[in-house]
Motif scaffolding. Structure first.
Motif, PDB file in Angstrom:
ATOM      1  N   THR A  46       0.835  -1.201   0.000  1.00  0.00           N
ATOM      2  CA  THR A  46       0.000   0.000   0.000  1.00  0.00           C
ATOM      3  C   THR A  46       0.872   1.254   0.000  1.00  0.00           C
ATOM      4  OG1 THR A  46      -1.750  -1.152   1.193  1.00  0.00           O
ATOM      5  CG2 THR A  46      -1.814   1.253   1.251  1.00  0.00           C
ATOM      6  N   THR A  47       1.856   1.284   0.907  1.00  0.00           N
ATOM      7  CA  THR A  47       2.735   2.452   0.995  1.00  0.00           C
ATOM      8  C   THR A  47       3.427   2.706  -0.348  1.00  0.00           C
ATOM      9  OG1 THR A  47       3.122   1.874   3.300  1.00  0.00           O
ATOM     10  CG2 THR A  47       4.604   3.502   2.343  1.00  0.00           C
ATOM     11  N   ARG A  48       3.857   1.626  -0.996  1.00  0.00           N
ATOM     12  CA  ARG A  48       4.539   1.785  -2.291  1.00  0.00           C
ATOM     13  C   ARG A  48       3.615   2.374  -3.350  1.00  0.00           C
ATOM     14  NH1 ARG A  48       9.300  -1.142  -3.176  1.00  0.00           N
ATOM     15  NH2 ARG A  48       8.616  -1.735  -5.256  1.00  0.00           N
ATOM     16  N   MET A  49       2.332   1.993  -3.300  1.00  0.00           N
ATOM     17  CA  MET A  49       1.384   2.579  -4.265  1.00  0.00           C
ATOM     18  C   MET A  49       1.106   4.045  -3.933  1.00  0.00           C
ATOM     19  SD  MET A  49      -1.361  -0.366  -5.249  1.00  0.00           S
ATOM     20  CE  MET A  49      -1.836  -0.916  -3.617  1.00  0.00           C
ATOM     21  N   LEU A  50       0.953   4.349  -2.634  1.00  0.00           N
ATOM     22  CA  LEU A  50       0.638   5.727  -2.238  1.00  0.00           C
ATOM     23  C   LEU A  50       1.774   6.690  -2.558  1.00  0.00           C
ATOM     24  CD1 LEU A  50      -1.076   5.248   1.258  1.00  0.00           C
ATOM     25  CD2 LEU A  50      -2.129   5.502  -0.989  1.00  0.00           C
ATOM     26  N   THR A  51       2.992   6.152  -2.624  1.00  0.00           N
ATOM     27  CA  THR A  51       4.141   7.030  -2.838  1.00  0.00           C
ATOM     28  C   THR A  51       4.654   6.957  -4.280  1.00  0.00           C
ATOM     29  OG1 THR A  51       5.556   5.257  -1.976  1.00  0.00           O
ATOM     30  CG2 THR A  51       4.875   6.966  -0.425  1.00  0.00           C
ATOM     31  N   GLY A  52       3.902   6.299  -5.128  1.00  0.00           N
ATOM     32  CA  GLY A  52       4.250   6.303  -6.552  1.00  0.00           C
ATOM     33  C   GLY A  52       5.390   5.386  -6.933  1.00  0.00           C
ATOM     34  N   ILE A  53       5.766   4.478  -6.022  1.00  0.00           N
ATOM     35  CA  ILE A  53       6.847   3.536  -6.345  1.00  0.00           C
ATOM     36  C   ILE A  53       6.287   2.364  -7.145  1.00  0.00           C
ATOM     37  CG2 ILE A  53       8.607   1.998  -5.351  1.00  0.00           C
ATOM     38  CD1 ILE A  53       8.568   3.894  -2.860  1.00  0.00           C
ATOM     39  N   SER A  54       5.032   2.032  -6.855  1.00  0.00           N
ATOM     40  CA  SER A  54       4.418   0.880  -7.515  1.00  0.00           C
ATOM     41  C   SER A  54       3.067   1.303  -8.102  1.00  0.00           C
ATOM     42  CB  SER A  54       4.256  -0.224  -6.452  1.00  0.00           C
ATOM     43  OG  SER A  54       3.224  -1.100  -6.768  1.00  0.00           O
ATOM     44  N   THR A  55       2.738   0.741  -9.250  1.00  0.00           N
ATOM     45  CA  THR A  55       1.511   1.123  -9.952  1.00  0.00           C
ATOM     46  C   THR A  55       0.336   0.262  -9.475  1.00  0.00           C
ATOM     47  OG1 THR A  55       2.898   1.531 -11.859  1.00  0.00           O
ATOM     48  CG2 THR A  55       0.528   1.450 -12.260  1.00  0.00           C
ATOM     49  N   PRO A  56      -0.770   0.900  -9.077  1.00  0.00           N
ATOM     50  CA  PRO A  56      -1.931   0.107  -8.640  1.00  0.00           C
ATOM     51  C   PRO A  56      -2.509  -0.708  -9.802  1.00  0.00           C
ATOM     52  CG  PRO A  56      -2.199   2.447  -8.068  1.00  0.00           C
ATOM     53  CD  PRO A  56      -1.016   2.347  -8.973  1.00  0.00           C
ATOM     54  N   THR A  57      -3.056  -1.855  -9.481  1.00  0.00           N
ATOM     55  CA  THR A  57      -3.779  -2.645 -10.479  1.00  0.00           C
ATOM     56  C   THR A  57      -5.136  -1.995 -10.742  1.00  0.00           C
ATOM     57  OG1 THR A  57      -2.737  -4.570  -9.470  1.00  0.00           O
ATOM     58  CG2 THR A  57      -4.473  -5.004 -11.072  1.00  0.00           C
ATOM     59  N   GLU A  58      -5.712  -1.453  -9.665  1.00  0.00           N
ATOM     60  CA  GLU A  58      -7.016  -0.783  -9.759  1.00  0.00           C
ATOM     61  C   GLU A  58      -7.058   0.316  -8.719  1.00  0.00           C
ATOM     62  OE1 GLU A  58     -10.929  -2.740  -9.270  1.00  0.00           O
ATOM     63  OE2 GLU A  58      -9.936  -4.485 -10.137  1.00  0.00           O
ATOM     64  N   GLY A  59      -7.973   1.255  -8.898  1.00  0.00           N
ATOM     65  CA  GLY A  59      -8.204   2.282  -7.889  1.00  0.00           C
ATOM     66  C   GLY A  59      -7.246   3.451  -8.013  1.00  0.00           C
ATOM     67  N   SER A  60      -7.397   4.413  -7.080  1.00  0.00           N
ATOM     68  CA  SER A  60      -6.571   5.616  -7.178  1.00  0.00           C
ATOM     69  C   SER A  60      -6.218   6.152  -5.803  1.00  0.00           C
ATOM     70  CB  SER A  60      -7.330   6.694  -7.956  1.00  0.00           C
ATOM     71  OG  SER A  60      -8.473   7.070  -7.225  1.00  0.00           O
ATOM     72  N   ALA A  61      -5.202   7.015  -5.771  1.00  0.00           N
ATOM     73  CA  ALA A  61      -4.815   7.686  -4.534  1.00  0.00           C
ATOM     74  C   ALA A  61      -4.430   9.119  -4.853  1.00  0.00           C
ATOM     75  CB  ALA A  61      -3.643   6.962  -3.887  1.00  0.00           C
ATOM     76  N   HIS A  62      -4.842  10.029  -3.982  1.00  0.00           N
ATOM     77  CA  HIS A  62      -4.469  11.437  -4.113  1.00  0.00           C
ATOM     78  C   HIS A  62      -3.693  11.869  -2.875  1.00  0.00           C
ATOM     79  CE1 HIS A  62      -7.654  11.194  -7.096  1.00  0.00           C
ATOM     80  NE2 HIS A  62      -7.221  12.338  -7.596  1.00  0.00           N
ATOM     81  N   ILE A  63      -2.633  12.627  -3.114  1.00  0.00           N
ATOM     82  CA  ILE A  63      -1.860  13.215  -2.025  1.00  0.00           C
ATOM     83  C   ILE A  63      -2.044  14.730  -2.142  1.00  0.00           C
ATOM     84  CG2 ILE A  63       0.413  13.427  -0.933  1.00  0.00           C
ATOM     85  CD1 ILE A  63      -0.634  10.475  -1.232  1.00  0.00           C
ATOM     86  N   MET A  64      -2.624  15.337  -1.122  1.00  0.00           N
ATOM     87  CA  MET A  64      -2.917  16.778  -1.141  1.00  0.00           C
ATOM     88  C   MET A  64      -3.586  17.164  -2.472  1.00  0.00           C
ATOM     89  SD  MET A  64      -1.785  17.709   1.870  1.00  0.00           S
ATOM     90  CE  MET A  64      -1.605  19.488   1.910  1.00  0.00           C
ATOM     91  N   ASN A  65      -4.549  16.346  -2.845  1.00  0.00           N
ATOM     92  CA  ASN A  65      -5.355  16.601  -4.044  1.00  0.00           C
ATOM     93  C   ASN A  65      -4.663  16.308  -5.380  1.00  0.00           C
ATOM     94  OD1 ASN A  65      -8.006  17.028  -4.350  1.00  0.00           O
ATOM     95  ND2 ASN A  65      -7.945  19.258  -4.134  1.00  0.00           N
ATOM     96  N   HIS A  66      -3.447  15.770  -5.337  1.00  0.00           N
ATOM     97  CA  HIS A  66      -2.760  15.435  -6.590  1.00  0.00           C
ATOM     98  C   HIS A  66      -2.815  13.922  -6.800  1.00  0.00           C
ATOM     99  CE1 HIS A  66      -1.242  19.504  -6.889  1.00  0.00           C
ATOM    100  NE2 HIS A  66      -0.801  19.420  -5.637  1.00  0.00           N
ATOM    101  N   ASP A  67      -3.303  13.513  -7.946  1.00  0.00           N
ATOM    102  CA  ASP A  67      -3.387  12.088  -8.288  1.00  0.00           C
ATOM    103  C   ASP A  67      -1.967  11.518  -8.414  1.00  0.00           C
ATOM    104  OD1 ASP A  67      -3.561   9.635  -9.768  1.00  0.00           O
ATOM    105  OD2 ASP A  67      -5.609  10.222 -10.334  1.00  0.00           O
ATOM    106  N   ILE A  68      -1.695  10.481  -7.638  1.00  0.00           N
ATOM    107  CA  ILE A  68      -0.327   9.947  -7.619  1.00  0.00           C
ATOM    108  C   ILE A  68       0.050   9.321  -8.963  1.00  0.00           C
ATOM    109  CG2 ILE A  68      -1.031   7.784  -6.467  1.00  0.00           C
ATOM    110  CD1 ILE A  68       2.339   9.569  -5.997  1.00  0.00           C
ATOM    111  N   GLN A  69      -0.936   8.923  -9.755  1.00  0.00           N
ATOM    112  CA  GLN A  69      -0.624   8.381 -11.077  1.00  0.00           C
ATOM    113  C   GLN A  69      -0.527   9.482 -12.141  1.00  0.00           C
ATOM    114  OE1 GLN A  69       0.131   5.130 -11.954  1.00  0.00           O
ATOM    115  NE2 GLN A  69       0.333   5.156  -9.728  1.00  0.00           N
ATOM    116  N   ARG A  70      -1.567  10.322 -12.208  1.00  0.00           N
ATOM    117  CA  ARG A  70      -1.652  11.281 -13.319  1.00  0.00           C
ATOM    118  C   ARG A  70      -0.861  12.542 -13.066  1.00  0.00           C
ATOM    119  NH1 ARG A  70      -7.875  11.078 -13.891  1.00  0.00           N
ATOM    120  NH2 ARG A  70      -8.159   8.850 -14.247  1.00  0.00           N
ATOM    121  N   ASP A  71      -0.632  12.824 -11.785  1.00  0.00           N
ATOM    122  CA  ASP A  71      -0.014  14.098 -11.417  1.00  0.00           C
ATOM    123  C   ASP A  71       1.104  13.787 -10.421  1.00  0.00           C
ATOM    124  OD1 ASP A  71       0.279  16.784 -11.207  1.00  0.00           O
ATOM    125  OD2 ASP A  71      -1.535  17.133 -10.004  1.00  0.00           O
TER     126      ASP A  71
END
Ligand SMILES: Nc1ncnc2c1ncn2[C@@H]1O[C@H](COP(=O)(O)OP(=O)(O)O)[C@@H](O)[C@H]1O
Ligand SMILES: [Mg+2]
Length: 326
Positions: A46-71
């Motif tokens: 989970t931590t690796r996905m939240l910090t952009g080290i690993s790509t989620p298979t599904e779903g999304s996470a935002h850090i301070m409103n920034h999408d960890i995948q797209r932004d």
């Protein structure tokens, strides 16, 4: 206020093994959010996905409103990360490690030197600033790793089991630093397998088991559950089968489990139960070999809170149950 972390249906599969299974939660700014679970529960994944080290298979996470995948650039600018694998360079000094990290973040010379100096003060590493990190103790290295994660003035700090493997004194120092950072405004996402650590530090705690969040609660709720799950372990000199029946008849005992020659008695009133154990044994002419009061385990508390059993998933176990090296 924008949540510091916002997670929606986040999922990670390794082949057909689901390491993290559609988890959703928000962490508010200013919280110390505990992510508590046994080994293999999915904390690091989970931590690796939240910090952009690993790509989620599904779903999304935002850090301070920034999408960890797209932004991801903007999201990463707001965070500091301390992984379970220490990322200090042994051949550099504490100062050089901090300066190097500052360069990676693109800080200018004056800014990174000022910040490095402040961090050496805060983490009590000023005296050893020029020494080679190779000579550092585990606790000193861990302090330096956290300092490095803060060079960029992170809003959100991710700490993956920051006290695991450290001596008692270092554990205390790290916990105090986490509190201090939080008081100064840093939101903390802290993974741990230690229920007492979560209780002591966190404003809210999610308990994760087999990749799913079983419950999100406050330390107060966790404490109440802990109080309900005190237990006493009893061993008799004789191993006769009527021992179980006798123990089950005790008023102050909620449940009795037998593990080999040991009986485990669950109670909300350990003092009453202790007294009753001795009285009952005497009444039936049974000799006690040992009686221990046990502190509640994460397993006990989780079962009490959710009615589900905690499952310890082996490290790097595949869906077919084979151990794999990473
Ligand atoms: N790269 C990987 N390949 C296959 N399985 C993995 C990989 N990383 C983690 N796992 C598995 O996913 C599960 C969760 O692991 P992890 O997130 O490291 O747990 P935790 O940090 O809670 O101990 C474990 O069963 C682990 O073996
Ligand atoms: Mg882990």
């Amino acid at each position: 206020m924008t949540p510091a972390i916002s997670v929606s249906e986040l999922t990670k599969m390794f082949g057909d093994f689901t390491a993290v299974d559609h988890i959703s939660f928000d962490v508010e700014q200013g919280e110390i959010f505990g992510f508590l679970g046994p080994n293999g529960a999915g904390k690091t994944t989970t931590t690796r996905m939240l910090t952009g080290i690993s790509t989620p298979t599904e779903g999304s996470a935002h850090i301070m409103n920034h999408d960890i995948q797209r932004d991801s650039f903007a999201a990463k600018e707001r965070m500091g990360v301390v992984t379970d694998l220490s990322n200090v360079y042994n051949d550099l000094s504490a100062w050089e490690n901090l300066i190097f990290t500052g360069k990676l973040y693109g800080l200018g010379k004056a800014k990174r030197e000022k910040k490095a100096d402040e961090l050496l003060d805060m983490f009590a590493l000023q005296e050893v600033r020029s020494e080679n990190v190779r000579e550092f103790s585990g606790g000193m290295k861990r302090r330096l790793t956290i300092a490095m994660a803060l060079i960029n003035d992170a809003d959100v700090l991710f700490l993956d089991e920051p006290t695991t493997g450290l001596d008692v004194q270092s554990v205390r120092t790290i916990r105090n630093l986490i509190r201090q950072l939080n008081e100064e405004g840093t939101t903390i996402f802290l993974t741990t397998h230690n229920m007492h650590e979560a209780n002591e530090l966190c404003t809210r705690i999610a308990i994760i088991n087999q990749g799913r969040i079983g419950i999100i609660g406050t330390p107060e709720e966790l404490k109440q559950a802990m109080e309900k799950t005190h237990s006493i372990e009893v061993i008799f000199e004789n191993k006769e089968s009527e021992n179980l029946q006798m123990l089950e008849s005790m008023k102050s005992v909620r449940e009795v489990q037998r593990h080999g020659e040991k009986y485990r008695l669950y109670t909300t009133e350990p003092a009453d139960a202790l007294r009753e154990v001795f009285e009952t044994a005497q009444k039936h002419g049974k000799r006690l070999l040992s009686v221990n009061t046990l502190v509640p385990t994460l397993e006990d508390v989780f079962l009490e809170l959710t009615g589900e059993k905690i499952v310890h998933r082996g490290k790097f176990q595949t869906a077919k149950g084979k151990k794999k090296r990473r």
